[in-house]
Design an enzyme around this catalytic site. Structure first.
Site, mmCIF file in Angstrom:
data_model
loop_
_atom_site.group_PDB
_atom_site.id
_atom_site.type_symbol
_atom_site.label_atom_id
_atom_site.label_comp_id
_atom_site.label_asym_id
_atom_site.label_seq_id
_atom_site.Cartn_x
_atom_site.Cartn_y
_atom_site.Cartn_z
ATOM 1 N N ARG A 116 -29.231 -57.619 8.319
ATOM 2 C CA ARG A 116 -29.326 -59.037 8.623
ATOM 3 C C ARG A 116 -27.942 -59.530 8.982
ATOM 4 O O ARG A 116 -27.015 -59.407 8.185
ATOM 5 C CB ARG A 116 -29.840 -59.732 7.369
ATOM 6 C CG ARG A 116 -30.502 -61.032 7.626
ATOM 7 C CD ARG A 116 -31.211 -61.470 6.371
ATOM 8 N NE ARG A 116 -30.304 -61.709 5.268
ATOM 9 C CZ ARG A 116 -30.495 -62.656 4.361
ATOM 10 N NH1 ARG A 116 -31.549 -63.442 4.434
ATOM 11 N NH2 ARG A 116 -29.659 -62.823 3.372
ATOM 12 N N THR A 168 -26.091 -65.371 11.619
ATOM 13 C CA THR A 168 -27.336 -65.884 12.224
ATOM 14 C C THR A 168 -28.559 -65.628 11.340
ATOM 15 O O THR A 168 -29.609 -66.227 11.551
ATOM 16 C CB THR A 168 -27.591 -65.195 13.582
ATOM 17 O OG1 THR A 168 -27.823 -63.794 13.323
ATOM 18 C CG2 THR A 168 -26.400 -65.339 14.519
ATOM 19 N N ASP A 175 -27.708 -59.321 -4.029
ATOM 20 C CA ASP A 175 -27.913 -58.419 -2.889
ATOM 21 C C ASP A 175 -28.484 -57.093 -3.402
ATOM 22 O O ASP A 175 -27.785 -56.329 -4.080
ATOM 23 C CB ASP A 175 -26.570 -58.192 -2.175
ATOM 24 C CG ASP A 175 -26.738 -57.407 -0.885
ATOM 25 O OD1 ASP A 175 -27.426 -56.352 -0.906
ATOM 26 O OD2 ASP A 175 -26.191 -57.826 0.141
ATOM 27 N N ASP A 221 -26.605 -53.824 -2.364
ATOM 28 C CA ASP A 221 -25.321 -53.672 -3.059
ATOM 29 C C ASP A 221 -25.512 -53.275 -4.517
ATOM 30 O O ASP A 221 -24.814 -52.406 -5.039
ATOM 31 C CB ASP A 221 -24.517 -54.976 -2.984
ATOM 32 C CG ASP A 221 -23.899 -55.198 -1.612
ATOM 33 O OD1 ASP A 221 -23.935 -54.262 -0.794
ATOM 34 O OD2 ASP A 221 -23.393 -56.309 -1.363
HETATM 35 C C1 PRP Z 1 -31.494 -57.517 2.857
HETATM 36 C C2 PRP Z 1 -32.775 -57.067 2.184
HETATM 37 C C3 PRP Z 1 -33.789 -57.191 3.296
HETATM 38 C C4 PRP Z 1 -33.288 -58.367 4.073
HETATM 39 C C5 PRP Z 1 -34.103 -59.562 3.688
HETATM 40 O O1 PRP Z 1 -30.988 -56.461 3.595
HETATM 41 O O2 PRP Z 1 -32.724 -55.778 1.669
HETATM 42 O O3 PRP Z 1 -33.834 -56.049 4.150
HETATM 43 O O4 PRP Z 1 -31.912 -58.583 3.707
HETATM 44 O O5 PRP Z 1 -33.710 -60.667 4.416
HETATM 45 P P1 PRP Z 1 -34.636 -61.360 5.500
HETATM 46 O O6 PRP Z 1 -35.991 -61.476 4.897
HETATM 47 O O7 PRP Z 1 -33.940 -62.690 5.673
HETATM 48 O O8 PRP Z 1 -34.607 -60.537 6.746
HETATM 49 P P2 PRP Z 1 -29.538 -56.472 4.278
HETATM 50 O O9 PRP Z 1 -29.597 -57.035 5.642
HETATM 51 O O10 PRP Z 1 -28.557 -57.119 3.334
HETATM 52 O O11 PRP Z 1 -29.250 -54.943 4.446
HETATM 53 P P3 PRP Z 1 -29.148 -53.801 3.330
HETATM 54 O O12 PRP Z 1 -30.551 -53.500 2.850
HETATM 55 O O13 PRP Z 1 -28.553 -52.680 4.108
HETATM 56 O O14 PRP Z 1 -28.264 -54.280 2.217
#
Ligand code: PRP
Length: 206
Positions: free
Chosen positions: A102, A106, A198, A201
């Protein structure tokens, strides 16, 4: 919201509370995600379609059932943490990874990994991601799977924001959502409140 299933299982609620706790260490966090994925798999497969299957027992023929081909789609990274728990109950699934992150500004999902074969090899897909925040990542993944030709899709996650539930049910109303809890809201930087922070993380110690 007839296709949104929020678990009422006492073990799910107990383990989710431990998962949310800021003092839960990475190792315990990973174990809890695995255990929660297992419990939610049991609940989300209650309506799985079956085919007839005959087997020979030591005493004769039994007319039984077998499940159809199932695909698991963990959304990288955090969805990976749920895969092992699901596979403990569904050892024959095919696992196809889709990588999305994400964009921090944005909040839009950016695709960086996709190794789906040309034609779908499964009838049913379960998309895994612990967090459904804006819903952007889940919506994008499910759109990819529908273009691939999958007939039936479920989403399985641990914690959702109401905003993510609204978006996913609006864009993909045919997709069942199985979730451990629906929290209060998203904050100004797109994190679920109270949520757990997160997930990627906390899972991988980054
Ligand atoms: C986080 C989470 C989801 C997403 C949710 O991932 O694990 O995949 O955000 O957000 P959304 O519903 O607004 O799309 P992230 O982008 O932080 O990546 P990661 O899993 O690699 O930490």
């Amino acid at each position: 919201m007839s296709n949104v299933f929020v678990s009422k299982h006492p073990l799910v609620q107990h383990k989710l509370t431990a998962l949310r706790d800021v003092n839960t260490a990475h190792r315990d966090f990973r174990s809890l995600v695995r255990e929660l994925a297992m419990l939610l798999t049991y609940e989300s497969t209650l309506d799985l379609q079956l085919e007839e299957k005959q087997v020979s027992t030591p005493m004769g023929i039994a007319h039984g059932k077998k499940s159809r081909e199932i695909g698991l789609i963990p959304i990288l990274r955090a969805g990976l943490g749920m895969t092992d728990g699901v596979m403990a109950l569904l050892p024959s699934v095919q696992v196809w990874h889709i990588g999305l992150y994400r964009d921090e500004k944005t909040l839009q999902p950016v695709e960086y990994y996709n190794k789906l074969p040309n034609d779908p090899t499964v009838q049913v897909c379960i998309v895994l991601d612990p967090m459904l925040a804006t819903g952007g990542s889940a919506v994008a993944t499910i759109t990819i799977l529908k273009r691939w030709g999958v007939e039936r899709i479920k989403f399985m996650g641990l914690i959702a924001a109401p905003e993510g539930i609204d978006r996913l049910t609006t864009v993909h109303p045919d997709v069942d959502i199985h979730i451990g809890a629906i929290d209060s809201h998203l904050n100004e930087i797109g994190f679920i409140v109270p949520g757990l922070g997160d997930a990627g993380d906390r899972m991988f110690g980054t």
